[in-house]
Scaffold this motif. Structure first.
Motif, PDB file in Angstrom:
ATOM      1  N   LEU A   1      26.436 -38.472  39.717  1.00 56.53           N
ATOM      2  CA  LEU A   1      25.071 -38.150  39.314  1.00 56.53           C
ATOM      3  C   LEU A   1      24.168 -37.853  40.503  1.00 56.53           C
ATOM      4  O   LEU A   1      23.177 -37.144  40.359  1.00 56.53           O
ATOM      5  N   ILE A   2      24.521 -38.331  41.686  1.00 58.32           N
ATOM      6  CA  ILE A   2      23.763 -37.949  42.879  1.00 58.32           C
ATOM      7  C   ILE A   2      23.952 -36.449  43.128  1.00 58.32           C
ATOM      8  O   ILE A   2      23.030 -35.748  43.513  1.00 58.32           O
ATOM      9  N   THR A   3      25.162 -35.952  42.884  1.00 59.75           N
ATOM     10  CA  THR A   3      25.451 -34.523  43.028  1.00 59.75           C
ATOM     11  C   THR A   3      24.685 -33.735  41.979  1.00 59.75           C
ATOM     12  O   THR A   3      24.040 -32.729  42.285  1.00 59.75           O
ATOM     13  N   HIS A   4      24.763 -34.181  40.744  1.00 59.61           N
ATOM     14  CA  HIS A   4      24.066 -33.505  39.643  1.00 59.61           C
ATOM     15  C   HIS A   4      22.583 -33.362  39.944  1.00 59.61           C
ATOM     16  O   HIS A   4      21.975 -32.336  39.666  1.00 59.61           O
ATOM     17  N   ASN A   5      21.993 -34.380  40.537  1.00 62.54           N
ATOM     18  CA  ASN A   5      20.556 -34.383  40.792  1.00 62.54           C
ATOM     19  C   ASN A   5      20.148 -33.304  41.793  1.00 62.54           C
ATOM     20  O   ASN A   5      18.985 -32.934  41.855  1.00 62.54           O
ATOM     21  N   MET A   6      21.101 -32.790  42.541  1.00 64.08           N
ATOM     22  CA  MET A   6      20.795 -31.792  43.567  1.00 64.08           C
ATOM     23  C   MET A   6      21.251 -30.380  43.197  1.00 64.08           C
ATOM     24  O   MET A   6      20.964 -29.436  43.925  1.00 64.08           O
TER      25      MET A   6
ATOM     26  N   LYS B   1      34.463 -41.458  34.544  1.00 68.76           N
ATOM     27  CA  LYS B   1      35.119 -42.580  35.210  1.00 68.76           C
ATOM     28  C   LYS B   1      34.054 -43.352  35.971  1.00 68.76           C
ATOM     29  O   LYS B   1      33.163 -42.765  36.578  1.00 68.76           O
ATOM     30  N   GLU B   2      34.149 -44.665  35.911  1.00 68.64           N
ATOM     31  CA  GLU B   2      33.277 -45.514  36.719  1.00 68.64           C
ATOM     32  C   GLU B   2      34.150 -46.217  37.736  1.00 68.64           C
ATOM     33  O   GLU B   2      35.158 -46.820  37.388  1.00 68.64           O
TER      34      GLU B   2
ATOM     35  N   ALA C   1      20.390 -48.352  40.634  1.00 72.79           N
ATOM     36  CA  ALA C   1      20.349 -46.980  41.132  1.00 72.79           C
ATOM     37  C   ALA C   1      21.672 -46.620  41.802  1.00 72.79           C
ATOM     38  O   ALA C   1      22.203 -45.520  41.600  1.00 72.79           O
ATOM     39  N   HIS C   2      22.220 -47.532  42.582  1.00 66.32           N
ATOM     40  CA  HIS C   2      23.517 -47.318  43.236  1.00 66.32           C
ATOM     41  C   HIS C   2      24.585 -47.024  42.189  1.00 66.32           C
ATOM     42  O   HIS C   2      25.363 -46.064  42.332  1.00 66.32           O
ATOM     43  N   HIS C   3      24.620 -47.835  41.149  1.00 66.24           N
ATOM     44  CA  HIS C   3      25.628 -47.630  40.097  1.00 66.24           C
ATOM     45  C   HIS C   3      25.473 -46.245  39.472  1.00 66.24           C
ATOM     46  O   HIS C   3      26.453 -45.508  39.333  1.00 66.24           O
ATOM     47  N   ALA C   4      24.246 -45.879  39.119  1.00 68.61           N
ATOM     48  CA  ALA C   4      24.007 -44.578  38.480  1.00 68.61           C
ATOM     49  C   ALA C   4      24.360 -43.423  39.412  1.00 68.61           C
ATOM     50  O   ALA C   4      25.006 -42.464  39.003  1.00 68.61           O
ATOM     51  N   LEU C   5      23.950 -43.505  40.652  1.00 67.98           N
ATOM     52  CA  LEU C   5      24.128 -42.393  41.592  1.00 67.98           C
ATOM     53  C   LEU C   5      25.531 -42.282  42.163  1.00 67.98           C
ATOM     54  O   LEU C   5      26.038 -41.174  42.362  1.00 67.98           O
ATOM     55  N   MET C   6      26.172 -43.413  42.427  1.00 69.89           N
ATOM     56  CA  MET C   6      27.404 -43.404  43.217  1.00 69.89           C
ATOM     57  C   MET C   6      28.673 -43.812  42.483  1.00 69.89           C
ATOM     58  O   MET C   6      29.771 -43.501  42.943  1.00 69.89           O
TER      59      MET C   6
END
Length: 131
Positions: free
Chosen positions: A11-16, A38-39, A92-97
């Motif tokens: 999701l960090i990639t998606h955000n950019m 996948k988590e 935030a870490h969980h969501a982004l990474m």
């Protein structure tokens, strides 16, 4: 390490990411259609996440979490004390990474153009007529 490890559809990639299809004025945020997610736990670095918060389009991130079925896992707004709020930084870490879309697609909100995601890698290449 393979290059693909750095461009995974987290999701960090998606955000950019944004759509650059010819004629598109607003290609952000892309709509996620996830078929397989996948988590995977990663090392928590609160300093990194704290620095990234200022670069993240927060409403796009919370919407992305909704699109993949992870509702109510993030606050609607970034707390004022986010730099010292360890619980928030972990969320935030969980969501982004730690959440990765393995298969699915990203869709331009304006043109409807779909970009496939395969093996965790988004294919944002355009056809000649789209450039």
């Amino acid at each position: 390490m393979r290059l693909s490890a750095f461009v995974r559809m987290r999701l960090i990639t998606h955000n950019m990411l944004t759509s650059h299809v010819k004629g598109v004025k607003n290609g952000y945020p892309l709509v996620i259609k996830a078929e397989d997610i996948k988590e995977q736990e990663t090392d928590f670095n609160p300093d990194f996440i704290s620095r990234m918060i200022t670069r993240i389009e927060w409403p796009a991130l919370t919407k992305a979490m909704e699109m993949i079925g992870h509702t109510d896992q993030l606050p609607e707004e970034v707390p004022k004390d986010y730099e010292t709020n360890n619980d928030f930084l972990k969320q935030a870490h969980h969501a982004l990474m730690e959440i990765e879309v393995i298969t699915g697609s990203l869709t331009c909100p304006e043109s409807g153009r779909e970009f496939p995601i395969a093996n965790g890698i988004p294919n944002m290449l355009l056809n000649e007529d789209e450039v």
